[in-house]
Scaffold this active site. Sequence first.
Site, PDB file in Angstrom:
ATOM      1  CB  SER A 159      -0.947  -0.017   1.210  1.00  0.00           C
ATOM      2  OG  SER A 159      -1.873   1.041   1.135  1.00  0.00           O
ATOM      3  CG  HIS A 186      -3.989  -1.070  -0.901  1.00  0.00           C
ATOM      4  ND1 HIS A 186      -3.812  -1.097   0.469  1.00  0.00           N
ATOM      5  CD2 HIS A 186      -4.477  -2.294  -1.236  1.00  0.00           C
ATOM      6  CE1 HIS A 186      -4.193  -2.258   0.938  1.00  0.00           C
ATOM      7  NE2 HIS A 186      -4.594  -3.020  -0.084  1.00  0.00           N
ATOM      8  CG  ASP A 279      -5.457  -5.687   2.406  1.00  0.00           C
ATOM      9  OD1 ASP A 279      -6.087  -6.736   2.634  1.00  0.00           O
ATOM     10  OD2 ASP A 279      -5.167  -5.299   1.262  1.00  0.00           O
TER      11      ASP A 279
END
Length: 341
Positions: A159, A186, A279
């Site tokens: 991310s 992401h 995540d």
Amino acid sequence: MISVFLADRNAGARTLIRGALSADPEVKVAAEASSLKLALASLARSDPDVMVLGPNGLGGRLGETVQEMLAISPKPLVVLCPAPEDADSPHFAAARQAGALLCLPMPSAGEEGAERAAALLDAVRTVSGIRLVRRRGATGPARADAPRRSYRLVAMAASTGGPPAIQQILSGLGPAFPAPILVAQHMSRGFVQGFARYLAETTGVTVSVARQGEALAPGRVYLAPDDFHLLALPGLRASISDKPPVDGHRPSATVLFESVARHYGPSAVGVLLTGMGGDGARGLSALRAAGGFTICQDSDTSLVFGMPKKAVELNAARLVLPLSRIAPELLRLFVALNAQK
């Protein structure tokens, strides 16, 4: 042209190794040494792309020899052992712990020797583009040796801070990496195609946005599409899904890792990089529980140590490595271990 520094105290061994490397006109043995003193002196005034240390070493402890060579010339170092089973012996394990990138069986006469020669040549070509961090006298972080099996697939997720981290890893792996790589990054809508172009242009690796049912090819990178989950299917195929976000994200690292765990388990490697939140931690834990080899980026090199930290807390990471060590570790898993089969 790939420049190789060759070291072994046995002249016959050097002749065999030189002969194996000479099969590729783009690989040149630029210098040789038969003792540690001569090797260090030669390395101090040369700049090889790859170092190859033969099975007879240069006298003394192999791990200490590797340390001294890397202290003078921090370049990819391949160590050769007499037979595949010798790679797990304490003698050659010490070489890997000291920083040797790969440990491969020595080329010999006959059909088996030809296969070993080809594996050595492939390894030299693959690792030649890696740039290592100079280490003087340090052995680096301890690592858990991987089970001796063939790996088929890499799943990677990140991310915040992920794009430059992924770029660095792919640059270290190069286009000859022998497995497909699935990536869940992401990012805001509308940027994934540009990210694919950036990675392809700066790493030399073929990078594309994954399509439903697409066959996964070695050496290629497949990115999760905008606002879609990316999953791995049996038979080395990709799948995309618009099911609801997981862990607050779509694409979700957990969705990717769980699909890889379900269909590939012990033949897959999962890598969780820098990022905010949690995540991927549950997914990486599932992959490790399924027998996969799992790696997290460490806190010192993560822009945000959120996702990897959560995975470490769940005991999902088999290894926690600085960013600069992840590509070499993947090469060890896929090039060295697979070549020893």
